[in-house]
Write a protein that holds these residues in place. Structure first.
Motif, PDB file in Angstrom:
ATOM      1  N   LYS A 218       1.103  -1.058  -0.134  1.00 49.23           N
ATOM      2  CA  LYS A 218      -0.253   0.202  -0.327  1.00 49.23           C
ATOM      3  C   LYS A 218       0.237   1.359   0.023  1.00 49.23           C
ATOM      4  CE  LYS A 218      -3.602   2.268   2.868  1.00 49.23           C
ATOM      5  NZ  LYS A 218      -4.741   2.421   3.602  1.00 49.23           N
ATOM      6  N   LEU A 219       1.856   1.155   1.081  1.00 49.91           N
ATOM      7  CA  LEU A 219       2.549   2.727   0.654  1.00 49.91           C
ATOM      8  C   LEU A 219       3.599   3.043  -0.889  1.00 49.91           C
ATOM      9  CD1 LEU A 219       5.388   1.613   4.053  1.00 49.91           C
ATOM     10  CD2 LEU A 219       3.172   3.071   3.830  1.00 49.91           C
ATOM     11  N   ASP A 226       1.646   2.894 -10.113  1.00 49.67           N
ATOM     12  CA  ASP A 226       2.422   1.270 -11.477  1.00 49.67           C
ATOM     13  C   ASP A 226       3.765   0.485 -10.781  1.00 49.67           C
ATOM     14  OD1 ASP A 226      -0.181   2.555 -13.158  1.00 49.67           O
ATOM     15  OD2 ASP A 226       0.751   4.286 -13.402  1.00 49.67           O
ATOM     16  N   ALA A 227       3.915   1.082 -10.314  1.00 48.53           N
ATOM     17  CA  ALA A 227       5.127   0.904  -9.684  1.00 48.53           C
ATOM     18  C   ALA A 227       4.921  -1.125  -8.962  1.00 48.53           C
ATOM     19  CB  ALA A 227       6.327   1.657  -9.447  1.00 48.53           C
ATOM     20  N   SER A 228       5.594  -1.847  -8.815  1.00 51.34           N
ATOM     21  CA  SER A 228       5.502  -2.584  -8.925  1.00 51.34           C
ATOM     22  C   SER A 228       6.383  -2.815  -7.395  1.00 51.34           C
ATOM     23  CB  SER A 228       6.306  -4.521  -9.803  1.00 51.34           C
ATOM     24  OG  SER A 228       7.077  -4.248 -10.317  1.00 51.34           O
ATOM     25  N   PRO A 229       5.620  -3.265  -6.754  1.00 49.77           N
ATOM     26  CA  PRO A 229       6.771  -3.598  -5.470  1.00 49.77           C
ATOM     27  C   PRO A 229       8.468  -4.279  -6.049  1.00 49.77           C
ATOM     28  CG  PRO A 229       5.439  -5.161  -4.470  1.00 49.77           C
ATOM     29  CD  PRO A 229       4.897  -4.515  -6.553  1.00 49.77           C
ATOM     30  N   ALA A 230       8.550  -5.386  -6.788  1.00 48.81           N
ATOM     31  CA  ALA A 230       9.823  -5.973  -6.923  1.00 48.81           C
ATOM     32  C   ALA A 230      10.725  -3.995  -7.777  1.00 48.81           C
ATOM     33  CB  ALA A 230      10.134  -6.984  -8.153  1.00 48.81           C
ATOM     34  N   SER A 231      10.102  -3.600  -8.759  1.00 53.30           N
ATOM     35  CA  SER A 231      10.556  -2.706  -8.784  1.00 53.30           C
ATOM     36  C   SER A 231      11.339  -2.261  -7.653  1.00 53.30           C
ATOM     37  CB  SER A 231       9.988  -1.412  -9.858  1.00 53.30           C
ATOM     38  OG  SER A 231       8.824  -0.514  -9.202  1.00 53.30           O
ATOM     39  N   TRP A 232      10.810  -1.609  -7.033  1.00 51.19           N
ATOM     40  CA  TRP A 232      11.227  -0.542  -5.624  1.00 51.19           C
ATOM     41  C   TRP A 232      12.843  -1.329  -5.385  1.00 51.19           C
ATOM     42  CZ3 TRP A 232       9.566   3.776  -2.946  1.00 51.19           C
ATOM     43  CH2 TRP A 232       8.143   4.065  -3.442  1.00 51.19           C
ATOM     44  N   ALA A 233      12.142  -2.754  -5.274  1.00 49.15           N
ATOM     45  CA  ALA A 233      13.283  -3.305  -4.618  1.00 49.15           C
ATOM     46  C   ALA A 233      15.070  -2.808  -5.134  1.00 49.15           C
ATOM     47  CB  ALA A 233      13.192  -5.060  -4.448  1.00 49.15           C
ATOM     48  N   ILE A 234      14.655  -3.499  -7.040  1.00 54.12           N
ATOM     49  CA  ILE A 234      15.872  -3.857  -8.012  1.00 54.12           C
ATOM     50  C   ILE A 234      16.673  -2.618  -8.332  1.00 54.12           C
ATOM     51  CG2 ILE A 234      16.230  -3.848 -10.424  1.00 54.12           C
ATOM     52  CD1 ILE A 234      14.649  -6.242  -9.906  1.00 54.12           C
ATOM     53  N   ARG A 235      15.198  -1.163  -8.076  1.00 54.11           N
ATOM     54  CA  ARG A 235      15.727   0.287  -8.166  1.00 54.11           C
ATOM     55  C   ARG A 235      16.732   0.295  -6.968  1.00 54.11           C
ATOM     56  NH1 ARG A 235      11.682   3.725  -8.596  1.00 54.11           N
ATOM     57  NH2 ARG A 235      13.138   5.487  -8.826  1.00 54.11           N
ATOM     58  N   TYR A 236      16.451  -0.163  -5.991  1.00 52.85           N
ATOM     59  CA  TYR A 236      16.943  -0.123  -4.647  1.00 52.85           C
ATOM     60  C   TYR A 236      18.801  -0.086  -4.654  1.00 52.85           C
ATOM     61  CZ  TYR A 236      19.065  -0.256  -0.124  1.00 52.85           C
ATOM     62  OH  TYR A 236      20.002  -0.085   1.236  1.00 52.85           O
ATOM     63  N   ALA A 237      18.636  -1.339  -5.273  1.00 54.13           N
ATOM     64  CA  ALA A 237      19.942  -1.905  -5.094  1.00 54.13           C
ATOM     65  C   ALA A 237      20.581  -1.391  -6.701  1.00 54.13           C
ATOM     66  CB  ALA A 237      19.661  -3.343  -5.604  1.00 54.13           C
ATOM     67  N   ALA A 238      20.558  -1.121  -8.059  1.00 54.27           N
ATOM     68  CA  ALA A 238      20.879  -0.828  -9.441  1.00 54.27           C
ATOM     69  C   ALA A 238      21.521   0.887  -8.655  1.00 54.27           C
ATOM     70  CB  ALA A 238      19.883  -0.159 -10.029  1.00 54.27           C
ATOM     71  N   GLY A 239      20.454   1.757  -8.034  1.00 59.25           N
ATOM     72  CA  GLY A 239      21.044   3.230  -7.293  1.00 59.25           C
ATOM     73  C   GLY A 239      22.203   3.321  -6.308  1.00 59.25           C
ATOM     74  N   ASN A 270      14.732   8.717  -5.404  1.00 55.58           N
ATOM     75  CA  ASN A 270      14.710   9.858  -5.152  1.00 55.58           C
ATOM     76  C   ASN A 270      14.703   9.545  -2.962  1.00 55.58           C
ATOM     77  OD1 ASN A 270      12.001   9.274  -4.174  1.00 55.58           O
ATOM     78  ND2 ASN A 270      11.302  10.322  -5.778  1.00 55.58           N
ATOM     79  N   ASP A 271      15.238  11.086  -2.520  1.00 61.32           N
ATOM     80  CA  ASP A 271      14.748  10.693  -1.146  1.00 61.32           C
ATOM     81  C   ASP A 271      13.671  10.043  -0.936  1.00 61.32           C
ATOM     82  OD1 ASP A 271      17.235  11.769  -1.167  1.00 61.32           O
ATOM     83  OD2 ASP A 271      17.328  13.648  -0.820  1.00 61.32           O
ATOM     84  N   GLU A 272      12.370  10.683  -1.463  1.00 54.78           N
ATOM     85  CA  GLU A 272      11.760   9.839  -0.706  1.00 54.78           C
ATOM     86  C   GLU A 272      10.533   8.839  -0.347  1.00 54.78           C
ATOM     87  OE1 GLU A 272       7.370  10.122   0.713  1.00 54.78           O
ATOM     88  OE2 GLU A 272       8.903  11.537   1.122  1.00 54.78           O
ATOM     89  N   GLU A 273      11.568   8.170  -1.741  1.00 58.97           N
ATOM     90  CA  GLU A 273      11.372   6.717  -1.981  1.00 58.97           C
ATOM     91  C   GLU A 273      12.177   6.079  -1.311  1.00 58.97           C
ATOM     92  OE1 GLU A 273      10.472   6.337  -7.240  1.00 58.97           O
ATOM     93  OE2 GLU A 273      11.784   6.852  -6.182  1.00 58.97           O
ATOM     94  N   HIS A 274      13.409   6.299  -1.186  1.00 56.49           N
ATOM     95  CA  HIS A 274      14.299   5.282  -0.448  1.00 56.49           C
ATOM     96  C   HIS A 274      13.931   5.707   1.595  1.00 56.49           C
ATOM     97  CE1 HIS A 274      17.896   4.487  -1.333  1.00 56.49           C
ATOM     98  NE2 HIS A 274      18.005   5.892  -2.572  1.00 56.49           N
ATOM     99  N   ARG A 275      12.656   6.654   1.382  1.00 59.55           N
ATOM    100  CA  ARG A 275      12.166   6.813   2.961  1.00 59.55           C
ATOM    101  C   ARG A 275      11.275   5.848   3.122  1.00 59.55           C
ATOM    102  NH1 ARG A 275       7.375   8.047   5.228  1.00 59.55           N
ATOM    103  NH2 ARG A 275       6.706   8.827   3.123  1.00 59.55           N
ATOM    104  N   ILE A 276      10.298   5.854   2.082  1.00 55.48           N
ATOM    105  CA  ILE A 276       9.097   4.797   1.906  1.00 55.48           C
ATOM    106  C   ILE A 276       9.287   3.421   2.110  1.00 55.48           C
ATOM    107  CG2 ILE A 276       7.544   3.278   0.286  1.00 55.48           C
ATOM    108  CD1 ILE A 276       6.946   6.483  -0.514  1.00 55.48           C
ATOM    109  N   ILE A 277      10.778   3.164   1.725  1.00 57.97           N
ATOM    110  CA  ILE A 277      11.680   1.992   1.330  1.00 57.97           C
ATOM    111  C   ILE A 277      11.812   0.967   3.157  1.00 57.97           C
ATOM    112  CG2 ILE A 277      14.316   0.801   1.246  1.00 57.97           C
ATOM    113  CD1 ILE A 277      11.812   0.196  -1.338  1.00 57.97           C
ATOM    114  N   LYS A 278      12.041   2.163   3.629  1.00 62.10           N
ATOM    115  CA  LYS A 278      12.740   2.244   5.249  1.00 62.10           C
ATOM    116  C   LYS A 278      11.326   1.572   5.822  1.00 62.10           C
ATOM    117  CE  LYS A 278      17.068   4.627   5.688  1.00 62.10           C
ATOM    118  NZ  LYS A 278      17.089   5.629   5.976  1.00 62.10           N
ATOM    119  N   GLU A 279      10.197   2.570   5.860  1.00 61.22           N
ATOM    120  CA  GLU A 279       9.329   2.217   6.764  1.00 61.22           C
ATOM    121  C   GLU A 279       8.672   0.686   6.188  1.00 61.22           C
ATOM    122  OE1 GLU A 279       4.913   4.258   6.849  1.00 61.22           O
ATOM    123  OE2 GLU A 279       6.405   5.609   5.930  1.00 61.22           O
TER     124      GLU A 279
END
Length: 383
Positions: A218-219, A226-239, A270-279
């Motif tokens: 939900k976060l 439109d972004a899958s949960p997988a996309s968040w994880a892979i973009r985190y590592a790739a960045g 971005n910074d906001e996406e990193h904050r969401i990732i931690k949550e």
């Protein structure tokens, strides 16, 4: 090797491939795999990662990629299974077998597989790094590296002793970054200190970060529907600075289409996406009973033929089930016990734990699985 094998940061990890029979990791659905390879290549991606112990994957990639595309159009990585080798002669035999399996004359990148304290000692005993350097001098491998599963202190020792290591494969994801056992963050920092390019494995932690709890998803969806949960994880590592490639073990066409879509023109978090990732990480951690990545390294060593990853998956799913009077995992567990050993059959030899990259206390966890599935379910109990 291609002029720039890391032009796009998504690699096709071949450990978890489409299967005809989900209970047989060697029964690869080659038609589906071929279609996935074609989409991957058509979209401009070209990095493939296999290994000797990924049942049937070297042969499968020979048929679906190597024999169908020019050799200079893709980058192929494989690995020497030092944990399954006991003599210097065997190293050469295994390597030659891998060339034959994959149908190539050389590997673009070749890694010493699963370096940890035990396997590193074996490599020293068998003069494995000298062997790998000889292969490189002969042109049979273009880039020499390691895949690593241990603590940061040992990694510092290995990299300091072997400046010939040109690249490293590390387990990195936002759930394991601060994990005291896996030490993703600390190992990454050691690699950066030595200025060694990093390839990322397990960015989705065996699929855990692709199928996150609803609260975490939900976060993600609130920020980007439109972004899958997988996309968040892979973009985190790739960045991450110094990360040149992120492997994804894609086993369906849907996964292939999703991953290649958002990695076509990669944009770091971005910074906001990193904050969401931690949550989200805090939510996910609270919902995982056993952080198994289903790599299967424990299976070959179990004398009781216990399908450890399958049982852990059922256990995790059951722990997230609200209805205490009905959980389908019970039936699946009973189905498995007709073919495999039960969790309670564990003789506590510890062989599985020696080969677990996640450093799980498998013996103790199997006791939890047995308690969950081998006592009468609440609706079956009688007075």
């Amino acid at each position: 090797m291609m002029d720039n094998p890391f032009a796009k940061k998504l690699g096709f990890g071949l450990m978890r491939l489409p299967l005809n029979n989900p209970d047989d990791m060697t029964d690869i659905d080659r038609k589906t795999l071929q279609n996935m390879v074609d989409v991957f290549m058509e979209r401009g991606f070209s990095y493939f990662d296999t290994a000797y112990v990924y049942g049937g994957s070297e042969e499968a990639i020979r048929e679906t990629l190597v024999r169908r595309y020019p050799r200079d159009s893709f980058t192929l990585t494989s690995k020497l299974p030092i944990f399954a080798i006991s003599t210097e002669e065997e190293q050469e035999n295994v390597f030659q077998e891998q060339l034959q399996r994959a149908g190539v004359d050389y590997f673009d990148i070749y890694l010493l597989h699963n370096v940890n304290v035990e396997n590193y000692q074996t490599a020293q005993k068998l003069h494995t790094f000298s062997f790998l350097q000889q292969l490189k001098s002969e042109g049979k491998i273009k880039t020499l590296g390691i895949s690593y599963h241990d603590n940061a202190e040992l990694l510092e020792e290995v990299l300091s002793a072997h400046p010939e290591i040109e690249i490293i494969l590390l387990q990195i994801n936002y759930l394991d970054w601060d994990n005291p056992d896996i030490q993703s963050g600390k190992c990454y920092e050691v690699a950066r200190k030595h200025q060694i390019p990093v390839i990322v494995m397990e960015p989705l932690k065996g699929g855990t970060l692709a199928g996150v709890p609803k609260e975490a998803e939900k976060l993600f969806r609130q920020y980007n529907p439109d972004a899958s949960p997988a996309s968040w994880a892979i973009r985190y590592a790739a960045g991450l600075d110094g990360v040149v490639m992120v492997l994804s073990g894609m086993s369906t066409m849907d996964q292939m289409l999703d991953n290649t879509a958002y990695m076509q023109n990669f944009v770091p978090l971005n910074d906001e996406e990193h904050r969401i990732i931690k949550e989200a990480a805090a939510i996910i951690t609270a919902n995982i009973a056993v952080p198994c990545t289903t790599c299967g390294y424990c299976l070959d060593t179990c004398p009781e033929n216990i399908p450890i990853p399958k049982y852990f998956s059922l256990y995790n799913n059951k722990m997230q089930t609200i209805d205490l009077f009905y959980y389908p995992q019970q039936q699946y567990y009973e189905n498995y016990t007709k073919t495999y050993g039960k969790a309670s059959d564990c003789i506590e030899c510890g062989a599985c734990e020696e080969h677990c990259p996640q450093h799980l206390k498998i013996v103790d966890l199997l006791k939890d699985v047995a308690k969950a599935f081998e006592i009468p379910a609440p609706h079956e109990q009688t007075e």
